[in-house]
Design a protein around this motif. Sequence first.
Motif, PDB file in Angstrom:
ATOM      1  N   ASN A 118       0.859  -1.185   0.000  1.00 44.50           N
ATOM      2  CA  ASN A 118       0.000   0.000   0.000  1.00 44.50           C
ATOM      3  C   ASN A 118       0.898   1.238   0.000  1.00 44.50           C
ATOM      4  N   ALA A 119       1.193   1.735  -1.197  1.00 42.19           N
ATOM      5  CA  ALA A 119       2.079   2.891  -1.297  1.00 42.19           C
ATOM      6  C   ALA A 119       1.400   4.126  -0.700  1.00 42.19           C
ATOM      7  N   LEU A 120       0.132   4.243  -0.947  1.00 44.11           N
ATOM      8  CA  LEU A 120      -0.642   5.291  -0.286  1.00 44.11           C
ATOM      9  C   LEU A 120      -1.779   4.592   0.434  1.00 44.11           C
ATOM     10  N   ASP A 121      -1.973   4.979   1.703  1.00 43.08           N
ATOM     11  CA  ASP A 121      -2.946   4.211   2.490  1.00 43.08           C
ATOM     12  C   ASP A 121      -4.014   5.138   3.045  1.00 43.08           C
ATOM     13  N   GLY A 122      -4.635   5.892   2.183  1.00 42.97           N
ATOM     14  CA  GLY A 122      -5.724   6.762   2.617  1.00 42.97           C
ATOM     15  C   GLY A 122      -5.241   8.167   2.920  1.00 42.97           C
ATOM     16  N   ILE A 123      -5.046   8.935   1.888  1.00 38.14           N
ATOM     17  CA  ILE A 123      -4.608  10.321   2.079  1.00 38.14           C
ATOM     18  C   ILE A 123      -5.785  11.236   1.792  1.00 38.14           C
ATOM     19  N   THR A 124      -6.117  12.046   2.775  1.00 40.04           N
ATOM     20  CA  THR A 124      -7.159  13.044   2.560  1.00 40.04           C
ATOM     21  C   THR A 124      -6.542  14.401   2.826  1.00 40.04           C
ATOM     22  N   LEU A 125      -6.569  15.257   1.848  1.00 43.54           N
ATOM     23  CA  LEU A 125      -6.007  16.592   2.078  1.00 43.54           C
ATOM     24  C   LEU A 125      -6.663  17.600   1.149  1.00 43.54           C
ATOM     25  N   THR A 126      -6.508  18.840   1.518  1.00 46.89           N
ATOM     26  CA  THR A 126      -7.102  19.924   0.741  1.00 46.89           C
ATOM     27  C   THR A 126      -6.057  21.033   0.607  1.00 46.89           C
ATOM     28  N   ILE A 127      -5.868  21.497  -0.576  1.00 46.82           N
ATOM     29  CA  ILE A 127      -4.958  22.631  -0.779  1.00 46.82           C
ATOM     30  C   ILE A 127      -5.737  23.730  -1.489  1.00 46.82           C
ATOM     31  N   GLN A 128      -5.729  24.905  -0.868  1.00 45.12           N
ATOM     32  CA  GLN A 128      -6.520  26.008  -1.401  1.00 45.12           C
ATOM     33  C   GLN A 128      -5.738  26.786  -2.453  1.00 45.12           C
ATOM     34  N   GLN A 129      -6.496  27.529  -3.200  1.00 50.85           N
ATOM     35  CA  GLN A 129      -5.941  28.464  -4.173  1.00 50.85           C
ATOM     36  C   GLN A 129      -4.899  29.355  -3.499  1.00 50.85           C
ATOM     37  N   GLY A 130      -3.732  29.460  -4.100  1.00 53.70           N
ATOM     38  CA  GLY A 130      -2.722  30.401  -3.627  1.00 53.70           C
ATOM     39  C   GLY A 130      -1.802  29.867  -2.557  1.00 53.70           C
ATOM     40  N   GLU A 131      -1.975  28.604  -2.174  1.00 50.28           N
ATOM     41  CA  GLU A 131      -1.101  28.065  -1.119  1.00 50.28           C
ATOM     42  C   GLU A 131       0.273  27.684  -1.678  1.00 50.28           C
TER      43      GLU A 131
END
Lengths: 259, 409
Positions: free
Chosen positions: A25-38
């Motif tokens: 499992n290279a990725l095991d459940g990634i939840t993220l948010t990146i906003q405009q301008g970050e």
Amino acid sequence: MNQDHPIIRTENLKKIYGSGEAQVNALDGITLTIQQGEFVAIMGPSGSGKSTLLNILACLDRPSEGRYFLDGIEVSQYSRRDLALIRGRKIGMVFQSYNLLPRLTALENVLLPIFYRREQRLSAEEARQRALAMLESVGLGDRAHHYPNQLSGGQQQRVAIARALVNDPALILADEPTGNLDSHASQEILELLQNLHAQGRTIVLVTHDPEVAARTERILLIRDGHLISDQSNDRRQPLVTPLASAQRTEPTVEAHHDR
Amino acid sequence: MIAEILREAWRSLRANKLRSLLTTLGVIIGVAAVIVMMAISAGTEAAISESIYSLGSNLIFISSTFSRVGPGERPQSVGGLVYDDVAAIREKIKGVAGVTVDQQASVTIRRGDITLEGVTLLGTTADYPVVRGLSVASGRYFTNTEVERVQKVAVLGKTIAEKLFGDEDPIGQTITVNKTQLTVIGILAEKGLVAGTDFDQIVYTPIKVVFQKFTPSQFARFMGNRVRQITVAVEPHANIDQVVEQITLLLVNRHNVSLDSPDFNIRTQADIIKARESTTATFRNLLIWVASVSLLVGGIGIMNIMLVSVTERTREIGLRQAVGATPEDIQIQFLTEALVLSLLGGLIGIGVGIAGSYLFGMVSGMRTVIVPYAIGISFTSAALVGVLFGYLPARRAAGLDPIVALRYE
């Protein structure tokens, strides 16, 4: 650009290689948010899954599970062709090894993404003007007709950044952009990225270098396919090693280290 | 867009000039081979039909077919054409412009202190100039009456006349042929070399003179008044098939043989040309196969190099995909490169082929005719080769995973 939605939103992204006993499992459940301008850095030791995450964010790869919204569009199940089109339209990529085509001049390298653009195609002259403007914005207006092997590493990376910008992407993804550069050239590139950030660009860079990460606003730490730290980075404070401060975990991330 | 793709292809081929040139070599050779070979065979064909037509137009050739005899057996006394058939055809068949028969001998000619050895003495009937398309420059040709009366007269080819008499007027003079004296009554206009025979180097005389004086006695006894071939010239507006039919019926009747097994064989000029053409067509088809194999090998060369190129440029392909190139974009790019490569080879091949045809014609003395459709065919097959053999490498390039490709060293 639409302000109503984040540039990146992922829901429980998983990437699984192999099956049965050999399953990874290279990725095991990634939840993220990146906003405009970050301006965000993704960090993690090698094998942590940060490259896999970057590939999925860059639409070079598809997640096995979970959802990925890029600029409000769900791209998780896009075909190869649609992924290619969305890459051209929404993403500007910067690589550790620049990846300029040696046969093309700086200007022609910058023109490449325009060449593959399907919508709002520019005339040859417009495209040229735009590419030239991009080279000028990274301070290489006078090097437009040089070939990559006639440019220093820092200059090549700046050409690559101009190329990333030329289609006015929603997101700039940089994979170890200073990894091949000396400290002076690294500073130049980081300043350039910070300037772009100041102009409102959304930038995500992957690095293992804390000094580079320190120049960003927010640091995501990945380990074993999990997002174990998401921390805003106050640049006025002295540098804190993200690994040492990796206590606070994102509540949406399940922490199970039983593998 | 198309212009940009072409420029892209051109640029990457130019990056490896020598390799690109060597790769196209197979196609160049294939295309040039097609053009040169077609030029040679078309030239030969033209030369053949021209020489057949320049024998005279609308000719019918009647030849004897002797019945087969085993070793030691005497040939049957009946069968085959006889001299009197000539007169019969002339008198009884409508639409005949002239009928001739000839018998030749190799002779030595003397006049004063000039001696010419190995000259062809050709015995003919009066119609010979009409049938063969010869014209008399001065004096006259002999008449059928002179033939029947075995008059010792001669008509000279232009070159022979010049050799024997120089600037003098030969008419009325006497030449010694072997031991027989012949009176010159005419000179023919220049005709030149036709189908391997130089008509200007011949001395013409009534056929019965040859029968009596210049045929080895044994042969004469055996042959009697039998002849090997009678040539009939048909009038321009007559129906040649009808004339053939009438002659056949007449001869079958005269020789008292059945229509199913005649003792003669009739061919028209068209039959001969057709037979020649089918020979050259077979030859040409063979050459086309050879050239096709060469093109095929050229195509495999292109495929080979394109596969190498795809491997070498894996990172480039990955990058192009990363900046928005779809699999089709990549496929089109590589297909275009293969196509440009093969068309380039095709163009160079056409140039080499045309130059080679001229050069070959000059060096060998053979006639070569550039055939436009050979250029069309070879260029089209070069393009086809490009698409066909560019497809697999292009598919491979398009199928590369951008992540793997970007990391490829």
